[in-house]
Each structure stands twice: as C-alpha cells, then as structure tokens.
Design a protein around this motif. Structure first.
Motif, PDB file in Angstrom:
ATOM      1  N   ASN A  73      30.827  53.403 -24.846  1.00  0.00           N
ATOM      2  CA  ASN A  73      29.641  54.191 -24.484  1.00  0.00           C
ATOM      3  C   ASN A  73      29.866  55.030 -23.224  1.00  0.00           C
ATOM      4  OD1 ASN A  73      28.157  53.329 -26.666  1.00  0.00           O
ATOM      5  ND2 ASN A  73      27.174  51.666 -25.554  1.00  0.00           N
ATOM      6  N   HIS A  74      30.714  54.571 -22.329  1.00  0.00           N
ATOM      7  CA  HIS A  74      30.954  55.274 -21.075  1.00  0.00           C
ATOM      8  C   HIS A  74      31.982  56.386 -21.200  1.00  0.00           C
ATOM      9  CE1 HIS A  74      28.924  51.705 -19.299  1.00  0.00           C
ATOM     10  NE2 HIS A  74      28.383  52.676 -18.569  1.00  0.00           N
ATOM     11  N   LYS A  75      32.648  56.491 -22.301  1.00  0.00           N
ATOM     12  CA  LYS A  75      33.693  57.520 -22.455  1.00  0.00           C
ATOM     13  C   LYS A  75      33.125  58.832 -22.792  1.00  0.00           C
ATOM     14  CE  LYS A  75      37.687  54.808 -23.422  1.00  0.00           C
ATOM     15  NZ  LYS A  75      38.766  54.549 -24.287  1.00  0.00           N
TER      16      LYS A  75
ATOM     17  N   GLN B  39      34.181  29.611 -26.939  1.00  0.00           N
ATOM     18  CA  GLN B  39      34.840  30.639 -27.742  1.00  0.00           C
ATOM     19  C   GLN B  39      33.836  31.673 -28.243  1.00  0.00           C
ATOM     20  OE1 GLN B  39      36.858  28.311 -30.759  1.00  0.00           O
ATOM     21  NE2 GLN B  39      38.838  28.719 -29.780  1.00  0.00           N
ATOM     22  N   ILE B  40      32.688  31.209 -28.705  1.00  0.00           N
ATOM     23  CA  ILE B  40      31.647  32.125 -29.193  1.00  0.00           C
ATOM     24  C   ILE B  40      31.179  33.030 -28.052  1.00  0.00           C
ATOM     25  CG2 ILE B  40      29.268  32.242 -30.034  1.00  0.00           C
ATOM     26  CD1 ILE B  40      29.928  29.615 -31.615  1.00  0.00           C
ATOM     27  N   ASP B  41      30.938  32.438 -26.879  1.00  0.00           N
ATOM     28  CA  ASP B  41      30.486  33.226 -25.728  1.00  0.00           C
ATOM     29  C   ASP B  41      31.547  34.240 -25.310  1.00  0.00           C
ATOM     30  OD1 ASP B  41      28.164  31.741 -25.755  1.00  0.00           O
ATOM     31  OD2 ASP B  41      28.762  30.442 -24.076  1.00  0.00           O
ATOM     32  N   SER B  42      32.805  33.845 -25.326  1.00  0.00           N
ATOM     33  CA  SER B  42      33.889  34.751 -24.937  1.00  0.00           C
ATOM     34  C   SER B  42      33.988  35.925 -25.892  1.00  0.00           C
ATOM     35  CB  SER B  42      35.229  34.016 -24.902  1.00  0.00           C
ATOM     36  OG  SER B  42      35.226  33.038 -23.908  1.00  0.00           O
ATOM     37  N   ARG B  43      33.869  35.649 -27.188  1.00  0.00           N
ATOM     38  CA  ARG B  43      33.903  36.740 -28.173  1.00  0.00           C
ATOM     39  C   ARG B  43      32.740  37.705 -27.964  1.00  0.00           C
ATOM     40  NH1 ARG B  43      34.581  32.620 -32.426  1.00  0.00           N
ATOM     41  NH2 ARG B  43      36.754  32.039 -32.330  1.00  0.00           N
ATOM     42  N   GLN B  44      31.574  37.172 -27.658  1.00  0.00           N
ATOM     43  CA  GLN B  44      30.404  38.010 -27.432  1.00  0.00           C
ATOM     44  C   GLN B  44      30.603  38.886 -26.190  1.00  0.00           C
ATOM     45  OE1 GLN B  44      27.730  38.352 -29.470  1.00  0.00           O
ATOM     46  NE2 GLN B  44      27.106  40.017 -28.118  1.00  0.00           N
ATOM     47  N   ILE B  45      31.145  38.305 -25.133  1.00  0.00           N
ATOM     48  CA  ILE B  45      31.399  39.069 -23.904  1.00  0.00           C
ATOM     49  C   ILE B  45      32.418  40.168 -24.173  1.00  0.00           C
ATOM     50  CG2 ILE B  45      32.426  38.925 -21.600  1.00  0.00           C
ATOM     51  CD1 ILE B  45      31.089  36.121 -21.399  1.00  0.00           C
ATOM     52  N   GLU B  46      33.496  39.835 -24.878  1.00  0.00           N
ATOM     53  CA  GLU B  46      34.499  40.846 -25.209  1.00  0.00           C
ATOM     54  C   GLU B  46      33.884  41.966 -26.045  1.00  0.00           C
ATOM     55  OE1 GLU B  46      37.763  38.952 -27.169  1.00  0.00           O
ATOM     56  OE2 GLU B  46      38.443  37.933 -25.353  1.00  0.00           O
ATOM     57  N   HIS B  47      33.059  41.614 -26.995  1.00  0.00           N
ATOM     58  CA  HIS B  47      32.402  42.602 -27.848  1.00  0.00           C
ATOM     59  C   HIS B  47      31.491  43.514 -27.003  1.00  0.00           C
ATOM     60  CE1 HIS B  47      30.579  44.340 -31.400  1.00  0.00           C
ATOM     61  NE2 HIS B  47      29.381  44.018 -30.943  1.00  0.00           N
ATOM     62  N   ASP B  48      30.711  42.896 -26.111  1.00  0.00           N
ATOM     63  CA  ASP B  48      29.817  43.680 -25.252  1.00  0.00           C
ATOM     64  C   ASP B  48      30.601  44.617 -24.340  1.00  0.00           C
ATOM     65  OD1 ASP B  48      27.721  42.356 -26.448  1.00  0.00           O
ATOM     66  OD2 ASP B  48      27.344  40.998 -24.744  1.00  0.00           O
ATOM     67  N   GLU B  49      31.708  44.130 -23.783  1.00  0.00           N
ATOM     68  CA  GLU B  49      32.530  44.966 -22.902  1.00  0.00           C
ATOM     69  C   GLU B  49      33.154  46.121 -23.677  1.00  0.00           C
ATOM     70  OE1 GLU B  49      35.273  42.255 -21.120  1.00  0.00           O
ATOM     71  OE2 GLU B  49      33.831  41.600 -19.597  1.00  0.00           O
ATOM     72  N   LYS B  50      33.571  45.866 -24.910  1.00  0.00           N
ATOM     73  CA  LYS B  50      34.154  46.928 -25.733  1.00  0.00           C
ATOM     74  C   LYS B  50      33.106  48.003 -26.020  1.00  0.00           C
ATOM     75  CE  LYS B  50      36.803  47.604 -29.954  1.00  0.00           C
ATOM     76  NZ  LYS B  50      37.370  46.966 -31.143  1.00  0.00           N
ATOM     77  N   ILE B  51      31.895  47.587 -26.352  1.00  0.00           N
ATOM     78  CA  ILE B  51      30.808  48.537 -26.635  1.00  0.00           C
ATOM     79  C   ILE B  51      30.488  49.341 -25.374  1.00  0.00           C
ATOM     80  CG2 ILE B  51      28.371  48.705 -27.211  1.00  0.00           C
ATOM     81  CD1 ILE B  51      29.075  47.395 -29.613  1.00  0.00           C
ATOM     82  N   ASP B  52      30.444  48.677 -24.214  1.00  0.00           N
ATOM     83  CA  ASP B  52      30.162  49.358 -22.948  1.00  0.00           C
ATOM     84  C   ASP B  52      31.239  50.401 -22.644  1.00  0.00           C
ATOM     85  OD1 ASP B  52      27.805  48.035 -22.541  1.00  0.00           O
ATOM     86  OD2 ASP B  52      28.649  46.572 -21.117  1.00  0.00           O
TER      87      ASP B  52
END
Length: 63
Positions: free
Chosen positions: A61-63, A45-58
């Motif tokens: 940043n790309h917009k 769960q912790i890893d999934s939240r971190q991945i989701e957070h990283d994807e949201k930030i990415d």
C-alpha cells in the motif's frame, strides 16, 4: 516376629501405592503441560503469519 513382617509388608504396599499415585499425577501434569505448549506454539505460528500478511499488505500500500 510375624507381626513385624506383616507390618513391613503393609508399609511396602503403602509406599508402592504412594509412588504409583505420584507417578500417575506427574504423567498427567506433563501431558497437560505438553498440550498447552503445543497450543501456544500453534497460536504463535498463526499470529506470526497474520503479522507477516499485514506487513506485506502495508508495504504494498505504501509503494
């Protein structure tokens, strides 16, 4: 005859003791496995939240 009955009682007692030891070991192993499974689930769960957070930030940043 008494010797045979006494010997059967000893075998019975050893059998009960052996089954009790096996049951206690099985409970211990089961509890240990459950704890490991819960720890793995929480880490997932912790890893999934971190991945989701990283994807949201990415994506921001790309917009």
């Amino acid at each position: 005859m008494y010797w045979l009955v006494k010997q059967d009682k000893q075998k019975y007692a050893w059998g009960i003791a052996l089954i009790t030891v096996i049951a206690v070991l099985a409970i211990y192993v089961s509890q240990k496995a459950s704890k490991v499974a819960m720890d793995n689930y929480q880490q997932h769960q912790i890893d999934s939240r971190q991945i989701e957070h990283d994807e949201k930030i990415d994506s921001l940043n790309h917009k």
